[in-house]
Design a protein around this motif. Structure first.
Motif, PDB file in Angstrom:
ATOM      1  N   VAL A  56      -2.328  15.227  10.038  1.00  0.00           N
ATOM      2  CA  VAL A  56      -1.788  13.831   9.549  1.00  0.00           C
ATOM      3  C   VAL A  56      -0.540  13.515  10.102  1.00  0.00           C
ATOM      4  O   VAL A  56      -0.254  12.575  10.458  1.00  0.00           O
ATOM      5  CB  VAL A  56      -2.261  13.778   8.195  1.00  0.00           C
ATOM      6  CG1 VAL A  56      -1.718  12.484   7.409  1.00  0.00           C
ATOM      7  CG2 VAL A  56      -3.698  13.817   7.645  1.00  0.00           C
ATOM      8  N   ILE A  57       0.285  14.520   9.657  1.00  0.00           N
ATOM      9  CA  ILE A  57       1.734  14.437  10.294  1.00  0.00           C
ATOM     10  C   ILE A  57       1.919  13.994  11.653  1.00  0.00           C
ATOM     11  O   ILE A  57       2.636  13.172  12.160  1.00  0.00           O
ATOM     12  CB  ILE A  57       2.473  15.748   9.667  1.00  0.00           C
ATOM     13  CG1 ILE A  57       2.558  15.817   8.113  1.00  0.00           C
ATOM     14  CG2 ILE A  57       3.905  15.466  10.124  1.00  0.00           C
ATOM     15  CD1 ILE A  57       3.051  16.974   7.718  1.00  0.00           C
ATOM     16  N   GLU A  58       1.186  14.810  12.432  1.00  0.00           N
ATOM     17  CA  GLU A  58       1.392  14.704  14.000  1.00  0.00           C
ATOM     18  C   GLU A  58       0.801  13.392  14.402  1.00  0.00           C
ATOM     19  O   GLU A  58       1.475  12.790  15.522  1.00  0.00           O
ATOM     20  CB  GLU A  58       0.703  15.730  14.662  1.00  0.00           C
ATOM     21  CG  GLU A  58       1.329  17.293  14.536  1.00  0.00           C
ATOM     22  CD  GLU A  58       0.426  18.237  14.969  1.00  0.00           C
ATOM     23  OE1 GLU A  58      -0.899  17.877  15.647  1.00  0.00           O
ATOM     24  OE2 GLU A  58       0.612  19.389  14.980  1.00  0.00           O
ATOM     25  N   GLY A  59      -0.257  12.708  13.583  1.00  0.00           N
ATOM     26  CA  GLY A  59      -0.429  11.407  14.043  1.00  0.00           C
ATOM     27  C   GLY A  59       0.210  10.374  13.052  1.00  0.00           C
ATOM     28  O   GLY A  59      -0.085   9.130  13.625  1.00  0.00           O
ATOM     29  N   ASP A  60       1.255  10.461  12.464  1.00  0.00           N
ATOM     30  CA  ASP A  60       1.923   9.437  11.775  1.00  0.00           C
ATOM     31  C   ASP A  60       3.411   9.663  11.853  1.00  0.00           C
ATOM     32  O   ASP A  60       4.050  10.637  11.374  1.00  0.00           O
ATOM     33  CB  ASP A  60       1.688   9.644  10.124  1.00  0.00           C
ATOM     34  CG  ASP A  60       2.063   8.418   9.480  1.00  0.00           C
ATOM     35  OD1 ASP A  60       3.084   7.791   9.536  1.00  0.00           O
ATOM     36  OD2 ASP A  60       1.229   7.934   8.471  1.00  0.00           O
ATOM     37  N   LEU A  61       3.943   8.717  12.776  1.00  0.00           N
ATOM     38  CA  LEU A  61       5.437   8.816  13.146  1.00  0.00           C
ATOM     39  C   LEU A  61       6.405   8.447  11.686  1.00  0.00           C
ATOM     40  O   LEU A  61       7.363   9.028  11.504  1.00  0.00           O
ATOM     41  CB  LEU A  61       5.784   7.897  14.187  1.00  0.00           C
ATOM     42  CG  LEU A  61       5.215   8.147  15.621  1.00  0.00           C
ATOM     43  CD1 LEU A  61       5.489   6.959  16.248  1.00  0.00           C
ATOM     44  CD2 LEU A  61       5.811   9.594  16.085  1.00  0.00           C
ATOM     45  N   LEU A  62       5.682   7.635  10.945  1.00  0.00           N
ATOM     46  CA  LEU A  62       6.528   7.290   9.540  1.00  0.00           C
ATOM     47  C   LEU A  62       6.665   8.699   8.876  1.00  0.00           C
ATOM     48  O   LEU A  62       7.947   9.063   8.506  1.00  0.00           O
ATOM     49  CB  LEU A  62       5.842   6.338   8.855  1.00  0.00           C
ATOM     50  CG  LEU A  62       6.561   5.969   7.298  1.00  0.00           C
ATOM     51  CD1 LEU A  62       8.040   5.476   7.472  1.00  0.00           C
ATOM     52  CD2 LEU A  62       5.943   5.059   6.531  1.00  0.00           C
ATOM     53  N   ALA A  63       5.580   9.348   8.550  1.00  0.00           N
ATOM     54  CA  ALA A  63       5.781  10.715   8.088  1.00  0.00           C
ATOM     55  C   ALA A  63       6.633  11.866   8.614  1.00  0.00           C
ATOM     56  O   ALA A  63       7.226  12.512   8.042  1.00  0.00           O
ATOM     57  CB  ALA A  63       4.065  11.416   7.908  1.00  0.00           C
ATOM     58  N   GLN A  64       6.474  11.767  10.013  1.00  0.00           N
ATOM     59  CA  GLN A  64       7.525  12.627  10.825  1.00  0.00           C
ATOM     60  C   GLN A  64       8.983  12.312  10.531  1.00  0.00           C
ATOM     61  O   GLN A  64       9.951  13.133  10.179  1.00  0.00           O
ATOM     62  CB  GLN A  64       7.223  12.685  12.019  1.00  0.00           C
ATOM     63  CG  GLN A  64       6.071  13.145  12.629  1.00  0.00           C
ATOM     64  CD  GLN A  64       5.737  12.876  14.200  1.00  0.00           C
ATOM     65  OE1 GLN A  64       6.429  12.745  14.807  1.00  0.00           O
ATOM     66  NE2 GLN A  64       4.310  12.752  14.211  1.00  0.00           N
ATOM     67  N   THR A  65       9.157  11.086  10.252  1.00  0.00           N
ATOM     68  CA  THR A  65      10.537  10.392   9.929  1.00  0.00           C
ATOM     69  C   THR A  65      10.838  10.707   8.751  1.00  0.00           C
ATOM     70  O   THR A  65      12.407  11.172   8.474  1.00  0.00           O
ATOM     71  CB  THR A  65      10.622   8.722  10.448  1.00  0.00           C
ATOM     72  OG1 THR A  65      10.086   8.737  11.637  1.00  0.00           O
ATOM     73  CG2 THR A  65      12.020   8.447  10.263  1.00  0.00           C
ATOM     74  N   VAL A  66       9.933  10.739   7.757  1.00  0.00           N
ATOM     75  CA  VAL A  66      10.511  10.951   6.259  1.00  0.00           C
ATOM     76  C   VAL A  66      10.701  12.486   6.297  1.00  0.00           C
ATOM     77  O   VAL A  66      11.867  12.901   5.615  1.00  0.00           O
ATOM     78  CB  VAL A  66       9.252  10.365   5.505  1.00  0.00           C
ATOM     79  CG1 VAL A  66       9.657  11.270   4.237  1.00  0.00           C
ATOM     80  CG2 VAL A  66       9.186   9.019   5.263  1.00  0.00           C
ATOM     81  N   LEU A  67      10.020  13.305   7.024  1.00  0.00           N
ATOM     82  CA  LEU A  67      10.323  14.738   6.930  1.00  0.00           C
ATOM     83  C   LEU A  67      11.588  15.127   7.447  1.00  0.00           C
ATOM     84  O   LEU A  67      12.421  16.107   6.999  1.00  0.00           O
ATOM     85  CB  LEU A  67       9.295  15.522   7.688  1.00  0.00           C
ATOM     86  CG  LEU A  67       7.674  15.602   6.725  1.00  0.00           C
ATOM     87  CD1 LEU A  67       6.649  16.143   7.516  1.00  0.00           C
ATOM     88  CD2 LEU A  67       7.816  16.086   5.395  1.00  0.00           C
ATOM     89  N   LYS A  68      11.823  14.446   8.608  1.00  0.00           N
ATOM     90  CA  LYS A  68      13.102  14.671   9.228  1.00  0.00           C
ATOM     91  C   LYS A  68      14.166  14.126   8.256  1.00  0.00           C
ATOM     92  O   LYS A  68      15.511  14.959   8.249  1.00  0.00           O
ATOM     93  CB  LYS A  68      13.182  13.815  10.687  1.00  0.00           C
ATOM     94  CG  LYS A  68      14.434  14.064  11.264  1.00  0.00           C
ATOM     95  CD  LYS A  68      14.447  13.403  12.634  1.00  0.00           C
ATOM     96  CE  LYS A  68      15.761  13.545  13.384  1.00  0.00           C
ATOM     97  NZ  LYS A  68      15.668  12.743  14.580  1.00  0.00           N
TER      98      LYS A  68
END
Length: 491
Positions: A388-400
Motif C-alpha cells: 500500500v505504501i509503495e503504491g501511495d506517494l502521499l503515504a510515503q511523503t507523510v512517513l518522510k
C-alpha cells in the motif's frame, strides 16, 4: 359422476403438493418447497436450469398416477400455495455451508440423496439433515463432493500440499486456516491472493483450494465488469474465485471489501414500481495474479498473501487432476478432522487485527498444531502494508515528514497547512511536478489521510483529528517506543 361433482384440478394439485412437500418463506418473502424428508429446497417460481418446483410437481403428479394438468390449473394451485406459505414461519436457505443446532455447522455434499456433513467440536459425521434445521439451496455452481474419508490421520493435507507449489510451511498454514474458515458460515475470512512468478501454478493452486469446498466442477472466473454481475456470481455459489487479476479498480476493490465482510444489495423487483428485492451476501473469496498494482488500504486488511514458486517438475493436466480427484476424499476428511480439532481448543483472540475472527482462528490452529499461523498472518499483513505504501506517494511523503519528529511528540496544523507542507516536501527544491491524484484541497487531503490512517498506524505514525475554538486541525505524531520490560508497571 357429473362435471359439477368432480374435484377441481387446482384442488387435486394443491392436496398432492401439501401432502408431498413442505412450503416456507425466507426473510425476503421468497417461497420455497422442500420434498418431505429432503433438505434441498427449490423456489416455487424458479425456472432455472437446476429445475423448478413447478417442474418437480408436474413430474410427481405424472409418476404417481394423479394425472397431467394444464398450465392454468398449475398456476392457480401454485398461487394458492404461495399465498398460504407467506403466512408460515420464516426459515433461511443456505448454499454449501450452514449453521445448525447445538453449535454445529453443515457442509452440503451436493448429492441427490441429500447427505451432508455435520461438523461439531466433538466430531463430524455424514447424515441427511433435518429439514427444520437446514434448508439447502442449489444452483448450477453447486458441484458434488465425494464422501470424505474417515481416519486419515492427516495424510490428506500432506497429499494436497505436495500438489501445490506454496513457497514455505507458513504459507501452507495460512492456506489451511483459510480452508477451515470457509467451513464456518458466520465468520468472515480474508481473501487469499495467490501470487508468484509466471508459471508458478497460481491458477491451478487456486482451483485445488476451491474444489475442496465446491467439488470438481468449481472453477476460477474473470473479474466481472460491474456490480450487478458480481453480486449475481456471489449469490450463486459459496466461494467466489477471480483469476489472473492485473489491476484492481476502485469500484471492484470496494465491492470486494463488501463481499468479504458482508453487505446488502437492494434493487427494484421485476414488473413492479415500488417493491424491492434484498440480497444479503458474505462469501469467501480467492484471487490469483502476479501483480494487481496499487492496493487500497481497506482491501489490504482483508487480503491474505499466499506465495507460490515455480515447480521443478512439470506434469500434464490429465495426470495432475486425476491424482487430485483420487486424493480428494482423503483431503476433505483430513480437513474435517483438523476443523473439529481446532474448534475444540481455546485460544486468546488478538485485539489488534481487523479480521479478529480469522486471527482467533489462526490462534486456535496454532494451539492445536503449533503451525505458527498467527505469526505468518501478521507477516502477510505487513507485506500488504508495504505494498500500500509503495503504491501511495502521499503515504510515503507523510512517513518522510514523520521521520523528522521526535518519538512520542505530535504536530498540529490545519488541513490546508498540512497540504502546503506535504506538497512542498514532495516537490523538494527542484519543484518536481505533482503526480496525478495528489490532493488539491485540504478536504481532499483529510479524506485521503483517513483512508490510509490504519496503514500509517502500522508503521508507528498516528493521525488524529480535532477542533479548537478557532478551527479544525489534523494531528500527526510518532508513536513512542514501548518501555523496556523491567520498566513496565504491572497492574
Amino acid at each position: 359422476m357429473s362435471d359439477d361433482e368432480k374435484t377441481p384440478a387446482r384442488q387435486v394439485i394443491t392436496d398432492y403438493a401439501q401432502s408431498h412437500f413442505r412450503y416456507f418463506r425466507t426473510v425476503d418473502g421468497t417461497v420455497y418447497a422442500q420434498r418431505t424428508g429432503h433438505p434441498v429446497a427449490r423456489p416455487i417460481r424458479s425456472q432455472g436450469t437446476t429445475g423448478s418446483h413447478r417442474q418437480e410437481l408436474m413430474v410427481g403428479l405424472f409418476r404417481d398416477g394423479v394425472g397431467v394438468f394444464n398450465g392454468t390449473a398449475l398456476k392457480e394451485a401454485l398461487d394458492l400455495i404461495e399465498a398460504l406459505a407467506l403466512t408460515e414461519q420464516v426459515q433461511p436457505t443456505h448454499i454449501r455451508v450452514a449453521p445448525g443446532f447445538d453449535g454445529a455447522t453443515w457442509l452440503d455434499l451436493g448429492r441427490d440423496d441429500g447427505r451432508s456433513v455435520r461438523i461439531h467440536p466433538t466430531g463430524w459425521d455424514i447424515r441427511v439433515p433435518d429439514p427444520e434445521e437446514v434448508c439447502w439451496r442449489r444452483t448450477q455452481l453447486t458441484g458434488e463432493l465425494p464422501l470424505p474419508a474417515k481416519d486419515t490421520n492427516g495424510k490428506g493435507i500432506d497429499l494436497l500440499m505436495r500438489l501445490c507449489n506454496f513457497a514455505d510451511a507458513k504459507t501452507e498454514a495460512l492456506a489451511i486456516a483459510w480452508l477451515i474458515g470457509c467451513l464456518e458460515p458466520s465468520v468472515p475470512v480474508p481473501a487469499p491472493f495467490l501470487t508468484g512468478p509466471q508459471g508458478a501454478g497460481k491458477s491451478t493452486g487456486g482451483r485445488m483450494l476451491v474444489r475442496i469446498i465446491e467439488g470438481m466442477t468449481g472453477d476460477l472466473r474473470r473479474a466481472p465488469k460491474d456490480e450487478e454481475n458480481m453480486i449475481t456470481a456471489v449469490a450463486a455459489g459459496w466461494i467466489t474465485a477471480l483469476d489472473n487479476l492485473s489491476h484492481l479498480p476502485p469500484d471492484l476493490s470496494d465491492l470486494m471489501c463488501c463481499v468479504i465482510t458482508g453487505a446488502e444489495s437492494i434493487k427494484r423487483a421485476l414488473f413492479t414500481d415500488g417493491d424491492v428485492v434484498r440480497s444479503r451476501y458474505r462469501r469467501p473469496m480467492l484471487l490469483t495474479g502476479i501483480d494487481v498494482g496499487v492496493i487500497r488500504p481497506d482491501l489490504a486488511e482483508r487480503l491474505l498473501t499466499l506465495r507460490l514458486e515455480r515447480p521443478r517438475v512439470r506434469r500434464t493436466e490429465a495426470e495432475l487432476w486425476a491424482e487430485y480427484a483420487e486424493i480428494l476424499p482423503a483431503v476433505l476428511g483430513s480437513l474435517l478432522d483438523l476443523t473439529v480439532k481446532v474448534r475444540a481448543v481455546q485460544a486468546e483472540t488478538p485485539t489488534d487485527l481487523r479480521m479478529a475472527d480469522f486471527a482467533h482462528l489462526c490462534a486456535q490452529l496454532d494451539t492445536a498444531t503449533g503451525f505458527g499461523t498467527l505469526e505468518a498472518y501478521r507477516a502477510s499483513l505487513d507485506d500488504l502494508n508495504d505494498d500500500v505504501i509503495e503504491g501511495d506517494l502521499l503515504a510515503q511523503t507523510v512517513l518522510k515528514h514523520a521521520a523528522e519528529l521526535t518519538p512520542g511528540t505530535e504536530e498540529r496544523m490545519t488541513s490546508a497547512e498540512w497540504l502546503h507542507a506535504l506538497t512542498a516536501l514532495y516537490s523538494g527544491e527542484d519543484c518536481r511536478p505533482l503526480p496525478k491524484g495528489w490532493p488539491t484541497t485540504g478536504k481532499v487531503l483529510s479524506d485521503r489521510l483517513r483512508r490510509i490512517q490504519p496503514t500509517l498506524a502500522a508503521r508507528g505514525v498516528l493521525v488524529d483529528w480535532g477542533r479548537t475554538s478557532a478551527a479544525r486541525y489534523i494531528e500527526l505524531g510518532r508513536q513512542a517506543p514501548p518501555p523496556p520490560p523491567e520498566q513496565q508497571t504491572a497492574f
